[in-house]
Structures are given as structure tokens and as C-alpha cells.
Design a protein around this motif. Structure first.
Motif: not given
Length: 326
Positions: A239-248
Motif C-alpha cells: 500500500g502507498n496510501y498513508e506515506k505521501f507528500v503532495k506538490f503541484n
């Protein structure tokens, strides 16, 4: 009459001696949650089998750990750019197979990912995106092509000073395979090794039915969209739904492409079914890096391997042979 009673008693005791139940233990191993389930005649027998599995997993953790300075993996890393290190044939084989998967995935999977500079943070502290030159520099020491193996003496050499290998994307799967193989050798007819989503099964439930593994949508964990019967097969979900960052308005998740240094985008969950958890573990990571279209096309070309992919909008995609009928 007495003889009949004796025969009935013998049948009762005989049947009870063959009656089996399902026993499970949950604990922390390799820094992760493990659920070990076995079919056995009693709790005492089950505990003996589960203890064997724990000992095997702990043995493998010591073999592949990059945190233990005395492990062979740490010795390989400490001698990067200096000299080759002779290692146990088991570790040599795991590294050799890992390089094989790297070639198969064109570098989307790479155990030398451990060489990457940790410039991405997924704990909420990151406010700006790293500079492109910084991202490029972060993977300068990554590259499975720089892992040199010598079959004659089972030695491993990392060409670049500061280069490292790690088994975070394949180690739990390998441990699950090894524990399963050991228990089967000891006569355990059925069970499940669940290494934090790396599921490895064999045999059947006590009622004769196959083990059923539920695949849930991480955006709605109460909803099961697939219940898969599995027989002597591994299923790994990443899963990749908890550890993330968002740019643009782009969501960058914690699985990073070892070829570019950029985090994967677009997907939140990948489940891979394969004969071995080791392979399924590595391929699940690879598909995140490849993306949906390339990943599905890749899996559809592999015999005995299937996958289920969920993108960040919650849409579910299936490889060809497990695609639900309309």
C-alpha cells in the motif's frame, strides 16, 4: 456386546486423534507484524510448529539485516568499493535472484536502492520539493549492474564506495517462503504465513475448503472487492496510501524509483499473486514504479503471476486471467 463397545471406543479415539484445528499466533518479527497460522492436532503441537517458524524467520532476519553490524549483508556494505566478501550460499542465492528480478523489471526493482540519499520525507515535515539536481544526485550510487557476483567462491562485491544493498522490498517475502518450506518439511499439512501483507499459503482449511484471502480497497477498508481462493500460493499487497507528500497537485508516495530518484505516483495499492512470496513481494514494489499500464502489461506476460491494482481515484484494475467476468 462388549466387543462392539470396544470397537466403538477405538473408532472414537481414532477419529479424535486425527481431528485437527486451526491455530494462530501474532507477533512482531523483522520490525513488522507477523501472523502465523497452522493446522495441527492440538495447541501444544501448534505451538511447537509456530516456534520453529519464528526461529527460521529470526535466522533469516540476522542473515539479511543491514542494521546488524555482524550480518553478512552489513559486511558487504562496509566493504563497498574495497573488496569482495564471501557469504553464505543462501544469501548469495537471494542476491543473485534479486539481480535477476532487476533485469526482468529493467531496474524498477533494485536491492541497491539502499544507497539512495534520503532526501524525501513522508512524515509531514517536507514543505518544498527537492531540486532536480539533488534528486539526480541521490541515486548516483544506485545500480544493480554494480553488484559483482563470483559463483566460484560465493563472494559479493559492490563496485562503488558508499554503495549499499538492502532487502526491504523482498526480505519479508523470502522469510515467509522459508518458514512455509520448513513447516511443510516438518509435516504441517496446511497454514498461512502473513508477513504484514506478504501472505504465503499451503494446504486447505480443516473443512477441506481452500484458504480465502480478502483484498480490500484502502480507501474503504470495510469493503472487500475480491475474495481469492488460494492453494499453495503467495499473495502480497503493498500500500502507498498513508506515506505521501503532495506538490503541484501531484501525490508522491514513499516507494521511490531507484533509477530516477522520484517517488512513484498514481497508484495506492498493488496485490500480486505468485508461486513464491519472494517474487510477489519484489513485483508489487516494481509495479508501483512502473505504473498501471506498464505494470499490467508486464504481469500479463509472466506465467503463473497475476495482479490487482488500485489507482489513487479508487479504480480497480485486474490482470487478464483474474479479471472478473462482465
Amino acid at each position: 456386546m462388549l466387543r462392539r463397545v470396544l470397537i466403538l471406543l477405538i473408532l472414537v479415539f481414532s477419529n479424535s486423534s486425527f481431528a485437527q484445528g486451526t491455530f494462530k499466533r501474532t507477533l512482531k518479527l523483522m520490525g513488522s507484524r507477523f501472523d502465523i497460522t497452522v493446522v495441527a492436532h492440538s495447541q501444544i503441537e501448534a505451538d511447537q510448529y509456530i516456534d520453529l517458524a519464528i526461529a527460521e524467520i529470526s535466522r533469516i532476519e540476522h542473515l539479511i539485516s543491514s542494521w546488524d553490524s555482524n550480518s553478512e549483508t552489513s559486511k558487504i556494505n562496509a566493504n563497498a568499493g574495497k573488496q569482495a566478501v564471501v557469504v553464505d550460499k543462501e544469501l548469495f542465492g537471494l542476491i543473485k535472484r534479486s539481480i535477476g528480478i532487476s533485469k526482468l523489471t529493467q531496474g524498477a526493482f533494485d536491492i541497491s536502492y539502499a544507497s539512495m540519499d534520503k532526501i524525501w520525507k513522508f512524515d509531514g515535515s517536507m514543505k518544498t520539493m527537492p531540486d532536480a539536481s539533488e534528486i539526480k544526485a541521490s541515486v548516483e550510487k544506485v545500480g544493480f549492474e554494480n553488484i559483482v557476483l563470483n559463483e566460484n567462491n560465493s563472494s559479493v562485491f559492490l563496485k562503488l564506495p558508499g554503495m549499499k544493498i538492502g532487502f526491504g522490498a523482498i526480505g519479508k517475502g523470502y522469510a515467509a517462503d522459508a518458514a512455509k518450506a520448513l513447516l511443510m518439511k516438518k509435516g504441517v499439512i496446511a497454514g498461512i504465513i502473513n508477513a504484514s501483507g506478504d501472505m504465503n499459503t499451503w494446504g486447505k482449511q480443516t473443512n477441506g475448503s481452500p484458504w480465502n484471502i480478502a483484498i480490500t480497497n484502502p480507501l474503504n477498508k470495510e469493503k472487500v472487492f475480491a475474495m481469492l481462493p488460494v492453494d499453495n500460493q503467495a499473495i502480497v499487497t503493498s500500500g502507498n496510501y498513508e506515506k505521501f507528500v503532495k506538490f503541484n497537485n501531484v501525490r508522491y508516495t514513499h516507494i521511490i524509483d531507484p533509477r530516477t530518484g522520484y517517488p512513484s505516483t498514481g497508484l495506492i495499492s498493488v496485490s500480486v499473486m505468485a508461486p513464491k512470496a519472494e517474487l510477489a513481494d519484489a513485483l508489487a514494489t516494481s509495479i508501483f514504479v512502473m505504473g498501471k499500464d506498464v505494470g499490467l502489461n508486464f504481469i500479463n506476460q509472466l506465467k503463473g503471476v497475476e495482479c490487482i491494482i488500485i489507482d489513487e481515484s479508487g479504480t480497480v484494475y485486474y490482470s487478464d486471467l483474474i479479471k472478473p467476468k462482465p
